[in-house]
Design an enzyme around this catalytic site. Structure first.
Site, PDB file in Angstrom:
ATOM      1  N   TYR A  49       0.845  -1.183   0.000  1.00 45.20           N
ATOM      2  CA  TYR A  49       0.000   0.000   0.000  1.00 45.20           C
ATOM      3  C   TYR A  49       0.887   1.242   0.000  1.00 45.20           C
ATOM      4  O   TYR A  49       2.102   1.166  -0.176  1.00 45.20           O
ATOM      5  CB  TYR A  49      -0.989  -0.059   1.160  1.00 45.20           C
ATOM      6  CG  TYR A  49      -1.944  -1.222   1.009  1.00 45.20           C
ATOM      7  CD1 TYR A  49      -2.800  -1.300  -0.090  1.00 45.20           C
ATOM      8  CD2 TYR A  49      -1.958  -2.268   1.920  1.00 45.20           C
ATOM      9  CE1 TYR A  49      -3.653  -2.383  -0.266  1.00 45.20           C
ATOM     10  CE2 TYR A  49      -2.812  -3.347   1.761  1.00 45.20           C
ATOM     11  CZ  TYR A  49      -3.658  -3.405   0.665  1.00 45.20           C
ATOM     12  OH  TYR A  49      -4.495  -4.473   0.492  1.00 45.20           O
ATOM     13  N   GLY A  89      -2.862 -13.472  13.547  1.00 48.40           N
ATOM     14  CA  GLY A  89      -4.004 -13.049  12.745  1.00 48.40           C
ATOM     15  C   GLY A  89      -5.021 -14.141  12.558  1.00 48.40           C
ATOM     16  O   GLY A  89      -6.115 -14.106  13.125  1.00 48.40           O
TER      17      GLY A  89
END
Length: 378
Positions: free
Chosen positions: A183, A328
């Site tokens: 990103y 996660g």
């Protein structure tokens, strides 16, 4: 696992254990305003014992959104919707994880990017589109669009700073800058996506400038309660440099970041799940990010992320190689993860891969694969 269950001071906050919940995009925000279903999801995991929760990626602007149902933090309705921490109870902690998604990893045909014009993904370090382009809400492989090079990157840094101000109004305990996974911040760092010839590109020092200046802007708002997440191996979203360039670039970034008094830095290790293959070769630059970069952080706590097992987490913390870990996938299917580990319970839930990221279909129950995982019996 006694080492994992010791408290740790991060910035101005003491966390009760070393097991954090990493940022997990779940795509349940139906609009860009967070909702009660999301609150339920976070409350489940706060009650499940997470020492530190990093929220899913929260957009600092509508431009360049890769996720159609990700929450944002640029208007008052979003700020009001993000007032989660006070409702958790004083002992709970959330770190806000904000990023400018998209840029060269987005597409103008994505539903939230159709109209109006200001929603289009127009900003990137250079006018280079990522290879690949398999989109959840578009059929086929249309490929990423070519973004427009941002003339003045400081305008984006100002957006990050305003998002940090908004996060403080919402009641968060700190912010984590998303410098990973291809990103915007990562795009400035990587020589394959940043071909600029001004002070924001070229040398390793110049390519690290955007990340460092953004961190400084966040520190103006939050002081020591600012963190950074990076993924030096690349792979995802067509990121990855030659090894020496990787070491030079991230090495400079971390040496300078270590002087800023950050609350922690998260090092994301190589993962086959986030690597991609082009022309018969894997994209990532595989190397041991912990042994390569952790020694550079002499004043900043290091957290390790990606594929960390409970046994490995205990060993990393006990040996002093890491201050803590982020998990996660295990948090998705085990809302009571820390309670399970502390009680010696098995990790036995099965992920609902069909519904991990919700669905754009009408009438789909968004609770499935999100807040419907059972807790263990204690």
């Amino acid at each position: 696992m006694s080492a994992l269950f010791t408290p740790l001071k991060l910035g101005n906050t003491m966390i009760p254990n070393r097991i954090g919940m990493s940022a997990l995009t779940r795509n349940r925000s139906t609009t860009t305003v967070p909702n009660e279903l999301m609150l339920k999801y976070y409350v489940q995991r706060a009650k499940g014992g997470a020492g530190l929760i990093v929220s899913e990626g929260i957009l600092i602007s509508r431009q360049g959104s890769e996720w159609q149902q990700a929450p944002g933090i640029w208007n008052q309705a979003q700020i009001d919707g993000l007032v989660f921490p006070p409702r958790f109870g004083a002992e709970k902690l959330i770190y806000f994880f904000h990023s400018s998604f998209g840029t060269d990893a987005s597409h103008t045909l994505m539903p939230p990017n159709k109209l109006p014009l200001e929603w289009q993904p127009v900003y990137a370090p250079s006018a280079i589109s990522a290879r690949g382009g398999k989109f959840r809400f578009l059929t086929g492989h249309p490929g990423y669009v070519t973004p427009t090079e941002i003339a003045d990157p400081t305008t984006l840094i100002a957006q990050f700073k305003q998002a940090a101000i908004n996060a403080k109004e919402a009641g968060f305990d700190g912010v984590e800058l998303h410098g990973a996974n291809g990103y915007l911040v990562h795009q400035f760092l990587d020589s394959t996506s940043n071909h600029r010839t001004d002070k924001w590109g070229g040398s390793s020092e110049n390519r690290a400038r955007f990340a460092l200046e953004t961190l400084r802007a966040l520190i103006e708002v939050w002081g020591p309660d600012v963190a950074l997440k990076i993924s030096p191996t690349g792979g995802y979203n067509d990121m990855g440099m030659p090894l020496q360039d990787t070491i030079d670039t991230f090495g400079h970034l971390l040496r300078e970041a270590d002087k800023l008094g950050l609350s922690y830095v998260t090092l994301v290790r190589y993962s086959t799940h986030t690597d991609v293959e082009f022309e018969g070769k894997l994209r990532a630059t595989q190397h041991d990010v912990l042994s390569t970069f952790a020694p550079l952080l002499t004043s900043t706590p290091v957290f390790v992320n990606s594929g960390v097992t409970p046994a490995e987490a205990e060993a990393l913390v006990r040996s002093g190689k890491a201050a803590g870990v982020f998990m996660g996938i295990n948090w998705i299917s085990h809302p009571d993860l820390v309670r399970r580990l502390k009680a010696g319970q098995a990790l036995d839930n099965v992920l609902d891969f069909v519904r991990i990221y919700g669905s754009d279909a009408e009438g789909v129950d968004l609770t499935v694969g999100y807040v419907d995982y059972p807790e263990a019996t204690y």
